[in-house]
Design an enzyme around this catalytic site. Structure first.
Site, PDB file in Angstrom:
ATOM      1  N   SER A 160      -2.662   0.873  -4.363  1.00  0.00           N
ATOM      2  CA  SER A 160      -3.116   2.072  -3.646  1.00  0.00           C
ATOM      3  C   SER A 160      -4.507   2.473  -4.089  1.00  0.00           C
ATOM      4  O   SER A 160      -4.781   2.552  -5.288  1.00  0.00           O
ATOM      5  CB  SER A 160      -2.171   3.240  -3.915  1.00  0.00           C
ATOM      6  OG  SER A 160      -2.717   4.432  -3.377  1.00  0.00           O
ATOM      7  N   ALA A 161      -5.368   2.771  -3.106  1.00  0.00           N
ATOM      8  CA  ALA A 161      -6.744   3.198  -3.401  1.00  0.00           C
ATOM      9  C   ALA A 161      -6.795   4.654  -3.868  1.00  0.00           C
ATOM     10  O   ALA A 161      -7.858   5.153  -4.214  1.00  0.00           O
ATOM     11  CB  ALA A 161      -7.596   3.046  -2.153  1.00  0.00           C
ATOM     12  N   LYS A 212      -9.147   4.823   6.647  1.00  0.00           N
ATOM     13  CA  LYS A 212      -7.866   4.454   6.037  1.00  0.00           C
ATOM     14  C   LYS A 212      -8.073   3.351   5.006  1.00  0.00           C
ATOM     15  O   LYS A 212      -8.730   2.346   5.289  1.00  0.00           O
ATOM     16  CB  LYS A 212      -6.876   3.977   7.105  1.00  0.00           C
ATOM     17  CG  LYS A 212      -6.249   5.115   7.888  1.00  0.00           C
ATOM     18  CD  LYS A 212      -5.161   4.562   8.797  1.00  0.00           C
ATOM     19  CE  LYS A 212      -4.524   5.668   9.609  1.00  0.00           C
ATOM     20  NZ  LYS A 212      -3.604   5.117  10.614  1.00  0.00           N
ATOM     21  N   GLU A 262       0.173  -3.329   4.620  1.00  0.00           N
ATOM     22  CA  GLU A 262      -0.917  -2.352   4.798  1.00  0.00           C
ATOM     23  C   GLU A 262      -0.904  -1.687   6.169  1.00  0.00           C
ATOM     24  O   GLU A 262      -0.550  -2.324   7.155  1.00  0.00           O
ATOM     25  CB  GLU A 262      -2.263  -3.091   4.694  1.00  0.00           C
ATOM     26  CG  GLU A 262      -2.904  -3.067   3.343  1.00  0.00           C
ATOM     27  CD  GLU A 262      -3.486  -1.702   2.968  1.00  0.00           C
ATOM     28  OE1 GLU A 262      -3.513  -0.787   3.816  1.00  0.00           O
ATOM     29  OE2 GLU A 262      -3.896  -1.556   1.812  1.00  0.00           O
ATOM     30  N   ASP A 263      -1.353  -0.428   6.218  1.00  0.00           N
ATOM     31  CA  ASP A 263      -1.529   0.252   7.513  1.00  0.00           C
ATOM     32  C   ASP A 263      -3.009   0.352   7.885  1.00  0.00           C
ATOM     33  O   ASP A 263      -3.328   0.889   8.939  1.00  0.00           O
ATOM     34  CB  ASP A 263      -0.930   1.662   7.471  1.00  0.00           C
ATOM     35  CG  ASP A 263      -1.714   2.591   6.567  1.00  0.00           C
ATOM     36  OD1 ASP A 263      -2.103   2.155   5.465  1.00  0.00           O
ATOM     37  OD2 ASP A 263      -1.950   3.753   6.953  1.00  0.00           O
ATOM     38  N   THR A 317       1.504  10.213   4.056  1.00  0.00           N
ATOM     39  CA  THR A 317       0.317  10.863   3.488  1.00  0.00           C
ATOM     40  C   THR A 317      -0.963  10.531   4.242  1.00  0.00           C
ATOM     41  O   THR A 317      -1.943  11.273   4.160  1.00  0.00           O
ATOM     42  CB  THR A 317       0.140  10.471   2.011  1.00  0.00           C
ATOM     43  OG1 THR A 317       0.513   9.101   1.890  1.00  0.00           O
ATOM     44  CG2 THR A 317       0.978  11.340   1.091  1.00  0.00           C
ATOM     45  N   LYS A 355     -10.940  -1.258  -1.429  1.00  0.00           N
ATOM     46  CA  LYS A 355     -10.643  -2.087  -0.257  1.00  0.00           C
ATOM     47  C   LYS A 355     -11.800  -1.898   0.732  1.00  0.00           C
ATOM     48  O   LYS A 355     -12.312  -0.789   0.823  1.00  0.00           O
ATOM     49  CB  LYS A 355      -9.337  -1.617   0.409  1.00  0.00           C
ATOM     50  CG  LYS A 355      -8.106  -1.705  -0.501  1.00  0.00           C
ATOM     51  CD  LYS A 355      -6.921  -0.963   0.112  1.00  0.00           C
ATOM     52  CE  LYS A 355      -5.761  -0.885  -0.861  1.00  0.00           C
ATOM     53  NZ  LYS A 355      -4.614  -0.097  -0.367  1.00  0.00           N
ATOM     54  N   ASP A 414       0.875  -1.164   0.000  1.00  0.00           N
ATOM     55  CA  ASP A 414       0.000   0.000   0.000  1.00  0.00           C
ATOM     56  C   ASP A 414       0.922   1.226   0.000  1.00  0.00           C
ATOM     57  O   ASP A 414       2.113   1.108   0.305  1.00  0.00           O
ATOM     58  CB  ASP A 414      -0.867  -0.053   1.270  1.00  0.00           C
ATOM     59  CG  ASP A 414      -1.664   1.207   1.490  1.00  0.00           C
ATOM     60  OD1 ASP A 414      -2.307   1.682   0.536  1.00  0.00           O
ATOM     61  OD2 ASP A 414      -1.637   1.736   2.624  1.00  0.00           O
ATOM     62  N   LEU A 415       0.387   2.391  -0.350  1.00  0.00           N
ATOM     63  CA  LEU A 415       1.216   3.605  -0.412  1.00  0.00           C
ATOM     64  C   LEU A 415       1.015   4.499   0.814  1.00  0.00           C
ATOM     65  O   LEU A 415       1.931   4.655   1.635  1.00  0.00           O
ATOM     66  CB  LEU A 415       0.882   4.369  -1.703  1.00  0.00           C
ATOM     67  CG  LEU A 415       1.526   5.743  -1.877  1.00  0.00           C
ATOM     68  CD1 LEU A 415       3.040   5.646  -1.935  1.00  0.00           C
ATOM     69  CD2 LEU A 415       0.989   6.413  -3.157  1.00  0.00           C
ATOM     70  N   ASP A 416      -0.196   5.074   0.925  1.00  0.00           N
ATOM     71  CA  ASP A 416      -0.465   6.055   1.975  1.00  0.00           C
ATOM     72  C   ASP A 416      -0.347   5.418   3.363  1.00  0.00           C
ATOM     73  O   ASP A 416      -1.090   4.499   3.686  1.00  0.00           O
ATOM     74  CB  ASP A 416      -1.886   6.631   1.824  1.00  0.00           C
ATOM     75  CG  ASP A 416      -2.061   7.416   0.526  1.00  0.00           C
ATOM     76  OD1 ASP A 416      -1.153   8.186   0.167  1.00  0.00           O
ATOM     77  OD2 ASP A 416      -3.118   7.253  -0.129  1.00  0.00           O
TER      78      ASP A 416
HETATM   79  C1  BG6 Z   1      -6.051   5.598   0.421  1.00  0.00           C
HETATM   80  C2  BG6 Z   1      -6.017   6.320   1.741  1.00  0.00           C
HETATM   81  O1  BG6 Z   1      -4.760   5.176   0.101  1.00  0.00           O
HETATM   82  O2  BG6 Z   1      -6.533   6.458  -0.611  1.00  0.00           O
HETATM   83  C3  BG6 Z   1      -7.371   6.954   2.051  1.00  0.00           C
HETATM   84  O3  BG6 Z   1      -5.687   5.393   2.764  1.00  0.00           O
HETATM   85  C4  BG6 Z   1      -7.810   7.822   0.887  1.00  0.00           C
HETATM   86  O4  BG6 Z   1      -7.263   7.711   3.221  1.00  0.00           O
HETATM   87  C5  BG6 Z   1      -7.836   6.976  -0.384  1.00  0.00           C
HETATM   88  O5  BG6 Z   1      -9.107   8.363   1.126  1.00  0.00           O
HETATM   89  C6  BG6 Z   1      -8.280   7.761  -1.611  1.00  0.00           C
HETATM   90  O6  BG6 Z   1      -7.343   8.746  -1.871  1.00  0.00           O
HETATM   91  P1  BG6 Z   1      -7.542   9.881  -2.970  1.00  0.00           P
HETATM   92  O7  BG6 Z   1      -6.147  10.479  -3.077  1.00  0.00           O
HETATM   93  O8  BG6 Z   1      -7.981   9.230  -4.238  1.00  0.00           O
HETATM   94  O9  BG6 Z   1      -8.544  10.841  -2.439  1.00  0.00           O
HETATM   95 MG    MG Z   2      -2.694   3.105   3.691  1.00  0.00          MG
END
Ligand code: BG6
Ligand code: MG
Length: 214
Positions: A113-114, A44, A168-169, A16, A144, A8-10
């Protein structure tokens, strides 16, 4: 024996997750809805619309689609301001060393990453070229905890899910990894990530040698 690790990224590779929290909290407060770090745990890993709806639900609000769009745009503009100055220095400690150790053992690297901002963040961090496969919000339909994004990353890597680890976090992310038939490594607090096979407090604390025995 593992053949790939899908990150996962964020909140896993960079902080982030905290910027997402700040931007959502500002939006929630502007709507008169209380929003704490505890509330944020449920957001998250959840995509933008899903996150907004969780906040609205907490405030007992249902809004028309056009208003949801406006609020998501406002949150994202704030989030983009917060991440505008990101550089390679914002990569969490230990990421480069971990990637190098895994690659040295022939392990493929994937990203799941979502976030619709994932490509931008990867570019700011200078790690876009590190991955053998990238699955993000632009390429998947289901958010997810649906396993789709992890399964898509594995398919792109051409590696069977049982030979992949996911990192993942987020609780929703750990569920997605398990539903994909992969083993889940949590980054954060064990009480938030109960379904993970093992949990490390930070990415730097993650024991690469232990992963290589899985
Ligand atoms: C996920 C984060 O990676 O991306 C969430 O954990 C975030 O907090 C989601 O809402 C969507 O991100 P974005 O940048 O498309 O608004
Ligand atoms: Mg994350």
């Amino acid at each position: 024996m593992i053949q790939a690790v899908i990150f996962d990224l964020d909140g896993v590779l960079t902080d982030t997750a905290h910027y997402h929290f700040q931007a959502w909290q500002a939006l929630a407060h502007s709507l008169g809805i209380a929003f704490t770090e505890q509330d944020n745990e449920h957001l998250k890993g959840v995509d933008r619309l899903g996150s907004l709806r969780l906040i609205l639900q907490k405030g007992g609000l249902t809004l028309p689609a056009a208003e949801e769009e406006r609020l998501m745009a406002r949150k994202n503009a704030h989030y983009l301001q917060l991440i505008a100055g990101m550089t390679a220095a914002d990569l969490f400690p230990g990421v480069r060393e971990l990637f190098a150790r895994l690659k040295q053992s022939g392990i493929k690297l994937g990203l799941a990453s979502a976030s619709k901002n994932a490509a931008f963040v990867l570019q700011r961090l200078g790690i876009a070229g590190e991955f053998d496969a990238i699955a993000d919000a632009a390429t998947v339909k289901h958010s997810k905890p649906d396993p789709e994004i992890f399964l898509q990353a594995a398919a792109l890597l051409q590696i069977a899910p049982e030979h992949c680890l996911g990192v993942e976090d987020a609780a929703a992310g750990v569920t997605a990894i398990n539903r994909a038939g992969m083993r889940a490594i949590g980054i954060g607090q064990p009480e938030q990530l109960r379904e993970a096979l093992m949990v490390f407090p930070t990415l730097q604390a993650l024991d690469a040698e232990l992963l290589l025995t899985l």
